[in-house]
Design a protein around this motif. Structure first.
Motif, short mmCIF file in Angstrom:
data_model
loop_
_atom_site.label_atom_id
_atom_site.label_comp_id
_atom_site.label_asym_id
_atom_site.label_seq_id
_atom_site.Cartn_x
_atom_site.Cartn_y
_atom_site.Cartn_z
N LEU A 176 0.83 -0.88 -0.29
CA LEU A 176 0.41 -0.25 0.18
C LEU A 176 0.69 1.16 0.26
N GLY A 177 0.66 1.98 -1.27
CA GLY A 177 1.70 2.90 -1.22
C GLY A 177 2.48 3.10 -2.02
N GLY A 178 2.37 4.01 -3.24
CA GLY A 178 3.70 4.24 -4.73
C GLY A 178 4.20 4.88 -4.38
N GLY A 179 5.33 5.59 -3.54
CA GLY A 179 5.80 6.43 -3.57
C GLY A 179 7.93 5.28 -3.42
N THR A 180 8.76 6.33 -3.87
CA THR A 180 9.84 4.94 -3.74
C THR A 180 10.02 4.22 -3.23
N ALA A 181 10.02 4.67 -1.07
CA ALA A 181 9.80 3.30 -0.35
C ALA A 181 8.70 1.98 -1.51
N GLY A 182 7.79 2.44 -2.09
CA GLY A 182 6.50 1.31 -2.42
C GLY A 182 7.12 0.44 -4.03
N TRP A 183 7.38 1.40 -4.77
CA TRP A 183 8.51 1.42 -5.72
C TRP A 183 9.31 0.03 -5.90
N LEU A 184 10.22 0.57 -4.76
CA LEU A 184 11.56 0.01 -4.10
C LEU A 184 10.74 -1.46 -3.80
N THR A 185 10.29 -1.68 -2.79
CA THR A 185 9.64 -2.92 -2.57
C THR A 185 9.45 -3.63 -4.00
N ALA A 186 8.20 -3.15 -3.93
CA ALA A 186 7.56 -3.74 -5.45
C ALA A 186 8.63 -4.58 -5.95
N SER A 233 20.95 11.61 3.75
CA SER A 233 20.17 10.77 2.76
C SER A 233 19.85 9.48 3.17
N THR A 234 19.77 9.28 4.29
CA THR A 234 19.30 8.12 5.57
C THR A 234 17.91 6.91 4.92
N ASP A 235 17.13 8.04 4.83
CA ASP A 235 15.87 7.84 4.25
C ASP A 235 15.63 6.16 3.79
N LEU A 236 15.68 7.11 2.59
CA LEU A 236 16.26 5.96 1.34
C LEU A 236 16.50 4.69 1.74
N TYR A 237 17.98 4.80 2.54
CA TYR A 237 19.05 4.00 3.43
C TYR A 237 18.47 3.00 3.87
N GLN A 238 17.93 3.46 4.90
CA GLN A 238 16.65 3.00 6.01
C GLN A 238 15.47 2.30 5.11
N THR A 239 14.84 2.84 3.94
CA THR A 239 13.83 2.10 3.42
C THR A 239 14.36 0.61 3.01
N GLN A 240 15.90 0.61 2.19
CA GLN A 240 16.38 0.00 1.43
C GLN A 240 17.22 -0.86 2.50
N ARG A 241 17.56 -0.97 3.38
CA ARG A 241 17.67 -1.84 4.56
C ARG A 241 16.36 -2.98 4.96
N GLY A 242 15.24 -1.63 5.30
CA GLY A 242 14.04 -2.46 5.75
C GLY A 242 13.42 -3.50 4.53
N ILE A 243 13.97 -3.50 3.34
CA ILE A 243 13.27 -4.05 2.43
C ILE A 243 14.52 -5.53 2.75
N GLU A 244 15.52 -5.04 2.63
CA GLU A 244 16.82 -6.46 2.08
C GLU A 244 16.71 -7.90 3.81
N THR A 245 15.92 -6.39 4.60
CA THR A 245 16.14 -7.16 5.72
C THR A 245 14.58 -8.16 5.91
N THR A 262 9.55 -11.41 13.69
CA THR A 262 9.52 -10.05 13.23
C THR A 262 9.94 -9.38 14.99
N HIS A 263 10.85 -9.55 16.04
CA HIS A 263 10.84 -9.32 17.11
C HIS A 263 13.03 -9.33 16.39
N ALA A 264 13.07 -10.14 15.30
CA ALA A 264 14.04 -10.31 15.00
C ALA A 264 14.32 -9.17 13.77
N TYR A 265 13.63 -8.77 13.05
CA TYR A 265 13.56 -7.14 12.13
C TYR A 265 13.13 -6.71 12.99
N ASN A 266 12.02 -6.11 13.89
CA ASN A 266 11.92 -5.16 14.77
C ASN A 266 13.25 -4.75 15.55
N THR A 267 14.63 -5.65 15.90
CA THR A 267 15.43 -5.28 16.84
C THR A 267 16.28 -4.42 15.89
#
Length: 542
Positions: free
Chosen positions: A15-25, A356-368, A383-388
């Motif tokens: 849900l959501g089509g910004g950079t985060a959405g399309w990078l995830t897709a 410019s760390t938001d894009l980095y956090q987005t990418q790390r979130g997807i890869e994790t 879920t706990h490992a991911y959240n940590t």
């Protein structure tokens, strides 16, 4: 969900089509559609309300992993997305106002060693012992290339992602990049819907069961990914997960953004961050225009005043996109993964764009997420490992960003005085300063900052050294064994090094000339995800 324990996920809804959405897709399309033996349906739903003019985005070298992974040629996407190279950032007037002081934070540090010690350690020891040296602390090939406006790569290295004399990243048009990823995804089988969410259905066990949309009715999935940015439509609103603000530490909460025409064809190879009265201004050079933005705190300056300041900084440059104000939500969602909903991008958390760390956090979130990808049991351990992992990353970036404001000597406005005296000093930032003053280099031992593309260029030994030395915050003790060394003797071995750097930089084409050559080899076109990759991906970083 418990009745489907162990069953593979067959439907993912983003849900959501910004950079985060399309990078995830794009990542999911590559792993779950293109090469997967099991069928997994990926659907992306967006409102279609995003602006058509793209804000200039900048990145860190980790972003190269994305293109290497999915097999997108560097020249192809750069040509299509108005992209240029960046070797790091240059910070102006952060120490004092209007005194032409600057320091650089390049992605590649100096590789010069003297008697087994790094150049910066020797420079620092000389400084602390009261010795005068003509050498600059940012004495590296990256800084020389930044100074001379040269590309990070040679022409013969054009077909290799990441291959160059130094580490580099990219500036690019965020909207063009979204469209590029959209083209890749739709051709890879991702279903795209433009619609508005009217309701979210939550089951008895707290899982998201479906969303109800205006045009397409009810849409269900086993895994939901929330990329709704500041809205946090699923994670914060529907599931009620709390958002922890960093406003007591980071004061900036707005950005006034615009773009201007280039004054000439010369193109710098760094992001320029200039401290102003109530915040700071970025300048991001794209191929066709200059993206500019004033990041500020609404507690100290109004939106109209901020726009006036941005216009004053722009001066006579021709405006391509008129200034507009963007709100920022600095902080993090307490748990970015709850039940069967994972938040990615600003819905999970955001830090102001200083590095410019938001894009980095987005990418790390997807890869994790890919690393801990669930089945329908959604085990709490995953879920706990991911959240940590993601919480630790957010805190580390917050602390690093905070030190830029806290370490300054600026006291010319209420904004800068508040940053030094009224903000909360995070424990992590205080610990870094304690280590630094004791003569110990601050190092994050987390695996987040060690990978095949080199240490994280933003947060690591070099990043903290560049920041604190640039702000003239010197340790109270000389690092380690250097207190026993003859510093003058060690410095005597440096002769001719700067001339060698200059000669090496001259072998590189001017940034604009390199991009012109690259564009001629990669004419703009949409990428078909089924095309053979024309570019060899090289994981080595020199």
């Amino acid at each position: 969900m418990t009745e489907q324990t162990g069953k593979p996920i067959q439907n993912v809804l983003i849900l959501g089509g910004g950079t985060a959405g399309w990078l995830t897709a794009t990542y999911l399309a590559f792993y779950l559609s293109k090469f997967s033996r099991r069928k997994c349906n990926i659907t992306l739903v967006e409102s279609g309300s995003l602006p058509t003019e793209g804000v200039g985005e900048t990145s860190v070298p980790w972003f190269q992993r994305f293109f290497h992974t999915v097999g997108i040629p560097e020249g192809s996407w750069m040509s299509a997305c108005d992209a240029s190279f960046t070797l790091g950032s240059r910070f102006e007037n952060w120490l004092w106002p209007d005194r032409c002081h600057y320091w650089a934070n390049p992605f590649s540090d100096s590789n010069l060693t003297l008697n087994g010690f790094s150049f910066k350690d020797v420079w620092l020891a000389a400084k602390m012992q009261g010795r005068e040296t003509s050498w600059q602390v940012d004495n590296s090939l990256s800084c020389k290339l930044m100074e001379m406006g040269r590309a990070p790569k040679m022409l013969h290295q054009m077909n290799f992602i990441g291959r160059g004399s130094v580490k580099y990243a990219y500036h690019f048009d965020a909207e063009l990049f979204r469209q590029y990823c959209k083209s890749y995804c739709t051709k890879a089988g991702v279903q795209h819907m433009v619609d508005h969410v009217q309701d979210v259905k939550i089951g008895k066990q707290g899982f998201v069961e479906s969303i109800r949309t205006e045009k397409h009715g009810e849409l269900s999935a086993e895994l939901f990914i929330d990329c709704t940015e500041l809205d946090g439509l699923l994670i914060n609103r529907a599931l009620g997960e709390s958002f922890r603000s960093y406003s007591d530490t980071l004061l900036c909460d707005r950005a006034c953004v615009a773009s201007t025409a280039h004054e000439d064809r010369a193109l710098s190879t760094y992001t320029r961050a200039t401290a102003l009265k109530d915040g700071w201004m970025w300048r991001i050079p794209l191929q066709s225009r200059m993206s500019v933005g004033y990041v500020y705190s609404s507690a100290f300056v109004s939106d109209d005043e901020a726009e006036a300041e941005l216009r004053a900084q722009i001066g006579n440059a021709k405006l391509i996109h008129q200034p507009k104000t963007i709100s920022m939500r600095t902080g993090r969602t307490e748990r970015p993964w709850v039940k069967n909903c994972v938040s990615i991008g600003s819905s999970a958390g955001s830090i102001e764009p200083l590095h410019s760390t938001d894009l980095y956090q987005t990418q790390r979130g997807i890869e994790t997420l890919l690393r801990y990808f669930p089945d329908c049991s959604f085990s709490p351990e995953r879920t706990h490992a991911y959240n940590t992992v993601m919480t630790r990353l957010s805190k580390q970036i917050r602390d690093f960003t905070f030190l830029h404001y806290y370490a300054t000597q600026r006291a010319d406005t209420a904004f800068w005085r508040a940053n030094q005296h009224e903000t909360r000093v995070p424990d992590g930032a205080r610990h870094i300063l304690d280590l630094w003053h004791s003569g110990i280099l601050p190092v994050h031992e987390s695996e987040l900052f060690v990978h095949e593309w080199g240490d994280n260029p933003t947060i690591g030994v070099a990043g903290y050294q560049n920041l604190l030395l640039g702000m003239r915050v010197y340790p109270k003790k000389i690092p380690g064994l250097l207190q026993y060394c003859d510093i003058d003797h060690i410095l005597g071995s440096v002769g001719g090094y700067e001339a060698k750097l200059t000669d090496a930089a001259k072998n590189h084409l001017a940034h604009r000339a390199y991009l012109d050559e690259q564009n001629s080899q990669f004419p703009q076109k949409e990428l078909d995800s089924r095309e053979p990759v024309e570019q060899v991906a090289d994981t080595s970083m020199e």
